[in-house]
Every structure is written in C-alpha cells, then in structure tokens.
Design an enzyme around this catalytic site. Structure first.
Site, PDB file in Angstrom:
ATOM      1  N   GLU A   1       0.948  -1.187   0.127  1.00 37.48           N
ATOM      2  CA  GLU A   1       0.039  -0.003  -0.118  1.00 37.48           C
ATOM      3  C   GLU A   1       0.857   1.134   0.063  1.00 37.48           C
ATOM      4  O   GLU A   1       2.025   1.146   0.471  1.00 37.48           O
ATOM      5  CB  GLU A   1      -0.737   0.090   1.347  1.00 37.48           C
ATOM      6  CG  GLU A   1      -1.927  -0.977   1.273  1.00 37.48           C
ATOM      7  CD  GLU A   1      -2.602  -0.874   2.585  1.00 37.48           C
ATOM      8  OE1 GLU A   1      -2.257  -0.344   3.309  1.00 37.48           O
ATOM      9  OE2 GLU A   1      -3.752  -1.856   2.685  1.00 37.48           O
TER      10      GLU A   1
ATOM     11  N   LYS B   1       2.277   4.392   1.387  1.00 39.97           N
ATOM     12  CA  LYS B   1       2.438   5.241   2.811  1.00 39.97           C
ATOM     13  C   LYS B   1       1.934   6.580   2.957  1.00 39.97           C
ATOM     14  O   LYS B   1       2.973   7.457   2.380  1.00 39.97           O
ATOM     15  CB  LYS B   1       3.901   4.796   3.384  1.00 39.97           C
ATOM     16  CG  LYS B   1       4.099   5.158   4.927  1.00 39.97           C
ATOM     17  CD  LYS B   1       5.214   4.763   5.482  1.00 39.97           C
ATOM     18  CE  LYS B   1       5.382   4.821   6.943  1.00 39.97           C
ATOM     19  NZ  LYS B   1       5.379   6.360   7.435  1.00 39.97           N
TER      20      LYS B   1
ATOM     21  N   PHE C   1      -7.179   2.642   5.136  1.00 37.54           N
ATOM     22  CA  PHE C   1      -6.524   1.572   4.802  1.00 37.54           C
ATOM     23  C   PHE C   1      -6.902   0.213   5.544  1.00 37.54           C
ATOM     24  O   PHE C   1      -6.446  -0.901   5.357  1.00 37.54           O
ATOM     25  CB  PHE C   1      -4.940   1.540   4.795  1.00 37.54           C
ATOM     26  CG  PHE C   1      -4.538   2.091   5.883  1.00 37.54           C
ATOM     27  CD1 PHE C   1      -4.273   1.387   7.221  1.00 37.54           C
ATOM     28  CD2 PHE C   1      -3.814   3.337   6.220  1.00 37.54           C
ATOM     29  CE1 PHE C   1      -3.948   1.997   8.398  1.00 37.54           C
ATOM     30  CE2 PHE C   1      -3.475   3.970   7.268  1.00 37.54           C
ATOM     31  CZ  PHE C   1      -3.230   3.214   8.560  1.00 37.54           C
TER      32      PHE C   1
ATOM     33  N   ARG D   1       3.260  -3.936  17.552  1.00 38.50           N
ATOM     34  CA  ARG D   1       3.979  -3.361  16.529  1.00 38.50           C
ATOM     35  C   ARG D   1       4.699  -4.544  16.144  1.00 38.50           C
ATOM     36  O   ARG D   1       5.969  -4.980  16.293  1.00 38.50           O
ATOM     37  CB  ARG D   1       5.128  -2.275  17.014  1.00 38.50           C
ATOM     38  CG  ARG D   1       6.159  -1.849  16.133  1.00 38.50           C
ATOM     39  CD  ARG D   1       6.933  -0.930  16.654  1.00 38.50           C
ATOM     40  NE  ARG D   1       6.437   0.544  17.394  1.00 38.50           N
ATOM     41  CZ  ARG D   1       5.992   1.440  16.599  1.00 38.50           C
ATOM     42  NH1 ARG D   1       6.250   1.369  15.314  1.00 38.50           N
ATOM     43  NH2 ARG D   1       5.635   2.451  17.356  1.00 38.50           N
TER      44      ARG D   1
HETATM   45  P1  AMP Z   1       5.571   5.365  11.343  1.00 41.58           P
HETATM   46  O1  AMP Z   1       4.861   6.580  11.746  1.00 41.58           O
HETATM   47  O2  AMP Z   1       6.812   5.862  10.844  1.00 41.58           O
HETATM   48  O3  AMP Z   1       5.912   4.386  12.453  1.00 41.58           O
HETATM   49  O4  AMP Z   1       4.896   4.634  10.346  1.00 41.58           O
HETATM   50  C1  AMP Z   1       3.408   4.040  10.579  1.00 41.58           C
HETATM   51  C2  AMP Z   1       2.655   4.729  10.346  1.00 41.58           C
HETATM   52  O5  AMP Z   1       2.378   4.937   8.925  1.00 41.58           O
HETATM   53  C3  AMP Z   1       1.323   4.250  10.901  1.00 41.58           C
HETATM   54  O6  AMP Z   1       1.075   4.421  12.045  1.00 41.58           O
HETATM   55  C4  AMP Z   1       0.151   5.003  10.117  1.00 41.58           C
HETATM   56  O7  AMP Z   1      -0.107   5.974  10.630  1.00 41.58           O
HETATM   57  C5  AMP Z   1       1.098   5.390   8.916  1.00 41.58           C
HETATM   58  N1  AMP Z   1       0.560   4.997   7.717  1.00 41.58           N
HETATM   59  C6  AMP Z   1       0.483   5.692   6.291  1.00 41.58           C
HETATM   60  N2  AMP Z   1       0.175   4.887   5.491  1.00 41.58           N
HETATM   61  C7  AMP Z   1      -0.270   3.596   5.842  1.00 41.58           C
HETATM   62  C8  AMP Z   1      -1.068   2.391   5.325  1.00 41.58           C
HETATM   63  N3  AMP Z   1      -1.060   2.093   4.185  1.00 41.58           N
HETATM   64  N4  AMP Z   1      -0.834   1.423   6.356  1.00 41.58           N
HETATM   65  C9  AMP Z   1      -0.748   1.539   7.590  1.00 41.58           C
HETATM   66  N5  AMP Z   1      -0.152   2.681   8.271  1.00 41.58           N
HETATM   67  C10 AMP Z   1       0.051   3.640   7.425  1.00 41.58           C
END
Ligand code: AMP
Length: 617
Positions: free
Chosen positions: A295, A297, A401, A473
């Site tokens: 997907e 991001k 998503f 996580r």
């Molecule tokens: P991070 O904040 O770098 O730990 O990345 C994880 C976060 O990316 C998740 O908690 C979501 O807020 C965000 N995110 C963006 N797109 C997606 C997606 N397609 N699936 C899951 N999380 C996503």
C-alpha cells in the site's frame, strides 16, 4: 473494599522488587476485590477511567498542593507543600508525611456528608468522588474540586493519603504495569486450581512438608511462579487490546472465564489501539510471506473513524439515513479529535454505511489533490479554536486502509485482503488506499516509484494473510526502510520497450568494474550484477534513451549491448550471491536513483566494493 485496605496492598506492591511476586500480590488483591474489582484493576495502574477514555481529572499539581495544605495541620501553606515536594521528590511521600487526622471534625463539611456515615473511605467512594471531580466544569469548579479533595484527604490515613495523591495525578508508582495486570487477571481467574496445586508440589511441597523435615533449617518460601498458561495470557491480552478496559476485562474473566473473554467485541464509539508497523524490506517480506500486500504510505496523521447508528432496518427512510448517524474520530493515542476534523466526520456520515470502524490516515492536500507535508495536518489535528478558519486554509482528506468492523461484524480476525475488500464495499473509491498483492519485486518497485511520484512517503508492506492485532508493532506490517547505501554502476545493456515505450530503452543492465592490471580503470572489464527497470518515469526514460542510444554497440531483437559509458546511481536492499550475473552477485530490489553525470564508466564501483558491501550486510 476499604480504601485503607487497598492502600495497604499497594504499599506491599511498592515494596516488592520481584516481578512475579508483584503479580501474585495483584492477583490476590483482585481475587478479594469483590464488587469493586473493575475499579481496583484501574486504580493499581493509577487510572480512574478506562484506558480508552481520555477523560482526565484535570487536577494539576498546584491544586493538589493546595488541597493537601488545607487538609494538613494548621498553618501549612501550599508553598510549604511545594518545599517538601522539592525535598521528597514525590507527592505521595509528601502527602503521607502530614497528619490529616487533626481536622477530622471538619471532614463532614468538606465531603458534604451528614456526619452519620462511617468515616472510613471505601474504594467505591474514592472512585465516585474522583469521577465527580472530573465532571466539574465551569465557574467555581476549581473551588469545588479543592473542597472535595480537601474532604477526601481529611479522612485519609498516611498510607491512604499517599496513594490518593498519586491517583489524583494518575501515577501509582508501585511497579504494576499493564503486563502485570494482564498476568494477574489470568492468574486470578483463569489459571485453574489443579495446575496451581501441581506446581506447588513440583516446587518440593508446601510448608507442611518443611516442618516434617525436622532438620531445624527452614526452607525458603517458594518463589511464586506464573501458572497461567500462554493461552490464558493471550486471551486476556486480546480482550484488553480489543476493549482497552482493564476493569471490564478483569470482571469478564472472573464472571465468564476464557470463553467469555473470547467474546469481547469491538464497540463502535470505543477506540481500539492502532496496529503499528516495523521497519523492514521488500526482500524480508517476500522471503517471509511469498506474496506481499503493498500500500502507499501516506504522510499524515493516523485516525480511527467510528460510524454508528443510522441503520435503516425497514428500508423506508433511505432519504434521511445520514441524519442519525454519529461519527467519532480518534487519534492514534485514542484521543477524540472529531471536533477538530469536521470534514472527516461529515465525509464519513455521508458516505460510510454504519456501523463501521475504519482505520486510516488523514492527509493535507493541495487544490489539485496532491499531498502536502505532514506538518500541515498537525496544524489541524488537536485544534479547539478557529476550526472553521483553518478548515479553509488546510484541506484534509481521508485515506482509509483498514476496516475493523462493518455491518455488525468484527473483522479483526479476517485477513488484510478481506478487510480491504470490505473497505472497498463501504467507501467511495477515492477514499480507499490502493492495495497491490504480488510476489513480483518489479511490480513492487513500480508501485513504490508511483507512490513517491504522487508525493506519498513510500510504501507499506503487509502480510496478506495477517489479522489485525491492536496495539501490536509486529512483523506483519512493515514500513519499507529507505535504502542506506547506493551503488554507482555502469550501464552495459538495455532492452527496447513495448507499446507506449517502444521507442525507449528500458530494463537497464548494470555492471560493476573489475579492474585490470594497473588499477587505474583504463583497461577495466565490466561484470553484470542486475537490472533496473522501474523507478523511472516516462519523461526520464526518454531522456535516458537519448543519453544511451549513442552507446549502442550491437542489437539482437529487443536486446541491445551498450558500450560502458553512462553511470547510474542505484538503490538496493540486499546484495546476494547469484549465478545469474557474471559478477557472481545480484542486487535485490534495485531502483534507479539518478544518472551520475559526473562519472565515467571507469569511475563505477568496483567488484571489490560490491564484495565488501555484501559481506557487511
Ligand atoms: P511510522 O509513523 O513511521 O511508524 O509509520 C507507521 C505509520 O504510517 C502508521 O501508524 C500510519 O499512521 C502510517 N501509515 C500511512 N499509510 C499507511 C498504510 N497504508 N498502512 C498502515 N499505516 C500507514
């Protein structure tokens, strides 16, 4: 339960250094908590409200210091309390140091009681009083809070005062974390007595045996062990993740056992912990799962959208379906952000068929719909004032998503692909994140290039068969790590494209340099190491073709051989040994980064560097 009893138990926990012994203390307390089990299960963690509920008591340290001063001996001021706090370092110890008993006669005024009741605080009364405090708002509420707290402390012994003060600030400091509460619930209500007896026996018998030994040496007390099985612990953990309510889960475990916990359902309107992602690579994902659900991001803020009501049973009221729909939007930390994001709530009310729980990302967008930086979303996220003005300035869009609940059905245990299919059913296409399920590295690279081109942050990789594990996580969701290293490689071959790209060279063959005799690159030989086909826009491809066409040495059908001249900077995830290429290595997940116009083929990376990089992985 008397609050004094609770405080005495909390003191024991505070004094107990060993984790297992602490769990045993919590377990015993839970077993004896009777009607107040739900409250006790929250109090041990310093909570008055369930974990999902972001209601606060809204009592700051200053108000608490004033209440303590008023309840303490005559002439104690809030400043004195502050001074003591500086010495002791902790409000519980300060509260325990005052003699509140001296003011007992006044207690009836402070607590609003009629003087008839027993003066002992109960757990229930403390809970109810603190909840009333939380609800007090408006003019004079500070004074009312102060009076009420004063009333509570007035009736507290030192131990009670200590834990009351800490509870008010939401911090018990008794070494009982979420894991200990989970274990204690499982031990108190799920682990069966038989196993308990057995494990006592395994440890060499109970105390009765020791006495019979008669050798005068008293055996040390047996260390408590965790008797709940993994299955018990998992059942409690799961119920907690779904409900975020330790009190409710403790009561359900006691009343309904393991099956009852399995039946804990999502509740539309009650937020669930968000599933989280680890950093990972496409290579890991493919090796582990075979196929990957990919997907985009999105670079925004996580939201959970709960849409309730509006069910149209008779089918006669289609027109005003939206009217009685209620939408709540929660942040990643389960704060209610509905009021700050009215367009998200309006969108959900209009388009989502209730009841549903959606997981997604809110992204700020330009007029043309392309994403704006993440900081823009933050300007909107927790805003209480000027929401309408900011709505004009920063336009937001929902990209859903995941779907945790639809049409009365919990979907946490359904695989990613099914949950996504439900999203597609209940939301307009634009609001649903694209999902590509593939085992083809090139397709993934193309999807990534496309996502980056569209201004998104990158890609997420999900195990297509995995369930939704709230708060976890785990390894089933990976955010693709940016490449740490790039390599500079000579382009020694290519293929003519097809269809739209028929006049362009693509699928570039990459080579490292194997240096010849004098090592200056002049008589280098080039050994192949991989192909890069994606990560390149049509526009760029035209440019590259123009650059490379003069270097064509020979052609065979679609395939061309190129004189080593042009150098590409290429990202990759891993270098593998491979018989496919003449270098003996292959790049995994190679992506085009840039043309190194400043370099000649003779400056391309050497095979030695490739070997070193492969070894250092
Ligand atoms: P991070 O904040 O770098 O730990 O990345 C994880 C976060 O990316 C998740 O908690 C979501 O807020 C965000 N995110 C963006 N797109 C997606 C997606 N397609 N699936 C899951 N999380 C996503």
């Amino acid at each position: 339960m008397q609050f004094a009893e609770f405080a005495a138990r909390a003191s024991e926990m505070e004094a107990e250094p060993a984790d297992l012994a602490t769990v045993a203390l919590v377990r015993d307390l839970f077993r004896e908590s009777g009607e107040e089990l739900d409250t006790v299960a929250r109090f041990v963690q310093g909570r008055v409200f369930p974990a999902w509920d972001t209601t606060t008591l809204d009592i700051g340290p200053r108000l608490l210091r004033e209440a303590l001063a008023r309840a303490a001996e005559r002439n104690v001021t809030a400043d004195d309390v502050e001074e003591r706090l500086a010495e002791e370092g902790e409000i519980g110890a300060v509260a325990a140091g005052y003699d509140f008993g001296g003011q007992r006669g006044l207690a009836a005024f402070g607590s609003g009681g009629d003087g008839d009741e027993s003066d002992d605080l109960t757990v229930r009364e403390v809970d109810e009083t603190l909840r009333e405090l939380a609800a007090a708002t408006g003019a004079g509420s500070e004074d009312r809070k102060l009076n009420t707290l004063f009333g509570l402390f007035n009736r507290a012994n030192p131990e009670e005062a200590k834990f009351l003060a800490r509870l008010v600030l939401g911090e018990m400091r008794i070494g009982v974390g979420e894991g200990a509460v989970r274990d204690a619930i499982a031990e108190a209500f799920l682990a069966d007595e038989e196993e308990e007896d057995e494990s006592e026996r395994e440890k060499g018998g109970g105390r009765a045996d020791c006495e019979e030994d008669g050798d005068g040496e008293s055996e040390p007390e047996p260390e408590p062990t965790v008797r709940a099985t993994d299955e018990h612990l998992a059942a409690v953990e799961r119920a907690l993740q779904v409900s975020n309510d330790y009190g409710m889960v403790a009561v359900m475990a006691r009343e309904l056992g393991i099956e009852g916990l399995g039946a804990v359902r999502l509740d539309v309107g009650r937020p669930v912990q968000a599933m989280l992602a680890q950093a990972g690579t496409v290579t890991d994902a493919l090796d582990e799962w075979g196929a990957v659900a990919v997907e985009r991001k999105f670079d925004g803020a996580r939201v959970q959208v709960h849409v309730d009501g509006g069910t149209d049973e008779g089918g006669a009221n289609d027109e005003d379906d939206g009217d009685d729909v209620s939408v709540s939007v929660f942040s990643r930390n389960m704060d209610d952000v509905t009021d700050a994001l009215p367009e998200i709530a309006e969108f959900a009310a209009e388009h989502v068929e209730a009841p549903a729980i959606l997981d997604g990302e809110v992204v700020a967008v330009d007029d043309d719909g392309s994403p704006r930086p993440f900081q823009e979303v933050l300007r909107r996220f927790r805003r209480k004032h000027d929401v309408d003005r900011m709505r004009e300035e920063v336009e937001l869009e929902l990209h859903a998503f995941d779907c945790l609940h639809a049409d009365g059905e919990d979907l946490l245990d359904a695989p990613v692909t099914e949950r996504h299919a439900r999203l597609v059913e209940i939301l307009p296409e634009d609001a649903v994140s694209d999902l590509l399920v593939t085992d083809d590295e090139e397709e993934i690279a193309a999807f990534e290039a496309d996502s980056l081109d569209a201004g998104h942050e990158g890609i997420m990789l999900k195990n297509p068969d995995s369930t939704y594990s709230p708060g976890d996580r785990g390894k089933n969701w990976l955010k693709r790590k940016p490449d740490v290293e790039t390599v500079d490689l000579a382009v020694t071959g290519a293929e003519w494209g097809e269809g739209r790209r028929a006049n362009h060279l693509g699928t570039f063959l990459l080579s490292a340099r194997r240096s010849g005799g004098d090592g200056d690159g002049s008589d280098s030989e080039y050994v192949t190491i991989g192909k890069v086909a994606t990560g390149i826009t049509d526009e760029k491809l035209a440019e590259l073709s123009e650059l490379l066409e003069p270097e064509i040495a020979s052609e065979d059908g679609q395939t061309v051989e190129l004189n080593p001249s042009v150098v590409f900077e290429v990202g990759y995830e891993e270098i593998q040994r491979s018989p496919t290429y003449s270098s003996g290595y292959a790049l995994r997940f190679p992506r085009f980064v840039a043309v190194r116009a400043d370099k000649d083929a003779a400056d391309a990376d050497s095979l030695e560097r490739i070997e070193r990089l492969a070894e250092s992985q």
